[in-house]
Design an enzyme around this catalytic site. Sequence first.
Site, PDB file in Angstrom:
ATOM      1  N   ASP A  67       0.821  -1.219   0.000  1.00  0.00           N
ATOM      2  CA  ASP A  67       0.000   0.000   0.000  1.00  0.00           C
ATOM      3  C   ASP A  67       0.847   1.258   0.000  1.00  0.00           C
ATOM      4  OD1 ASP A  67       0.971  -0.415   2.571  1.00  0.00           O
ATOM      5  OD2 ASP A  67      -0.981  -0.811   3.458  1.00  0.00           O
ATOM      6  N   ASP A 138      -7.265  -2.475  14.312  1.00  0.00           N
ATOM      7  CA  ASP A 138      -8.650  -2.738  13.894  1.00  0.00           C
ATOM      8  C   ASP A 138      -8.743  -4.006  13.032  1.00  0.00           C
ATOM      9  OD1 ASP A 138      -7.580  -1.972  11.480  1.00  0.00           O
ATOM     10  OD2 ASP A 138      -8.878  -0.219  11.177  1.00  0.00           O
ATOM     11  N   HIS A 140      -6.960  -4.775  10.362  1.00  0.00           N
ATOM     12  CA  HIS A 140      -6.708  -4.663   8.921  1.00  0.00           C
ATOM     13  C   HIS A 140      -5.419  -5.364   8.499  1.00  0.00           C
ATOM     14  CE1 HIS A 140      -4.568  -0.524   9.665  1.00  0.00           C
ATOM     15  NE2 HIS A 140      -3.666  -1.474   9.630  1.00  0.00           N
ATOM     16  N   GLU A 145      -9.558  -1.847   5.677  1.00  0.00           N
ATOM     17  CA  GLU A 145     -10.204  -1.507   6.935  1.00  0.00           C
ATOM     18  C   GLU A 145     -11.450  -2.377   7.138  1.00  0.00           C
ATOM     19  OE1 GLU A 145      -8.361   0.142   8.671  1.00  0.00           O
ATOM     20  OE2 GLU A 145      -7.835   2.128   7.948  1.00  0.00           O
TER      21      GLU A 145
HETATM   22  P1  PGA Z   1       2.489  -1.529  12.792  1.00  0.00           P
HETATM   23  O1  PGA Z   1       1.293  -1.420  11.760  1.00  0.00           O
HETATM   24  O2  PGA Z   1       3.438  -2.557  12.256  1.00  0.00           O
HETATM   25  O3  PGA Z   1       3.121  -0.141  12.783  1.00  0.00           O
HETATM   26  O4  PGA Z   1       1.909  -1.906  14.099  1.00  0.00           O
HETATM   27  C1  PGA Z   1       0.665  -2.566  11.321  1.00  0.00           C
HETATM   28  C2  PGA Z   1      -0.488  -2.214  10.429  1.00  0.00           C
HETATM   29  O5  PGA Z   1      -1.160  -1.196  10.652  1.00  0.00           O
HETATM   30  O6  PGA Z   1      -0.757  -2.979   9.491  1.00  0.00           O
END
Ligand code: PGA
Length: 264
Positions: A67, A138, A140, A145
């Site tokens: 992404d 959340d 994702h 999302e």
């Molecule tokens: P993080 O993010 O590795 O910074 O915890 C993970 C994500 O949001 O997919």
Amino acid sequence: MRVLIRKDYEEMSKTAAKIVADLIRRKPNCVLGLATGSTPIGMYEELIRMHKEEGLDFSQVVTFNLDEYYGLPPDHPQSYRYFMDEHLFKHINIKPENTHVPDGTVPIDRIDEYCRRYEEMIKEAGGIDLQVLGIGRDGHIAFNEPGSSLSSRTRLVALDEQTRKDNSRFFKSIDEVPRAAITMGVGTILEARCCMLLASGEGKAEVVAKAIEGPVTSQITASALQLHPNVIVILDEAAASKLERKDYYLYTERMFEELGKPLV
Ligand code: PGA
């Protein structure tokens, strides 16, 4: 799902890096799906060490990132292209033209076509051999999302408030966090030959338990990995702390070791 539980972040990162390195040695022109965020940084550091000290060769490796923030140019310090250059690409011998991160500056009227093209490029490269994933609080994967279709494809999405809050730690204020992103879809991710989900820390324990042991639901898009035949989940103790079947996962790994058939 093969769930590997490691003592801490460092061990989680080393286990993940070893799986990536084994694939590169077995298939030097493999296609890696890569992720940003705090979680994979330790794995990238270990891969850089393996490149420098053990000659791990990235010269034929092709990568596709999950992404990118919509609206950030590639040289913006918070863009995911910049993150990948800083945390991995500039330290290894990968060819820049073999690295792909969605372009956050595509004009809005060309975005659908651009997203279709991103998917085509993955197919033309032979498909993703190993997709590295983090998980958001959340639930994702990539920027899919809650509520994203489990068949979704690469597309423009609006970021959830929770995600923007979580990611605001990298920006001066939450107002600077982009409101949209280009992301591979859940359906795109599920087409990878193998998916490897990493999670660390207590803050992820609850959502990890829901994703792995709860029902498959578009409200926790990481739960879609339960539908994939080849998934490796690597957790540290803290992220594994709310799993009900933790003992079974530990026992499984030990038993496979005793049998002389590595779990991964
Ligand atoms: P993080 O993010 O590795 O910074 O915890 C993970 C994500 O949001 O997919």
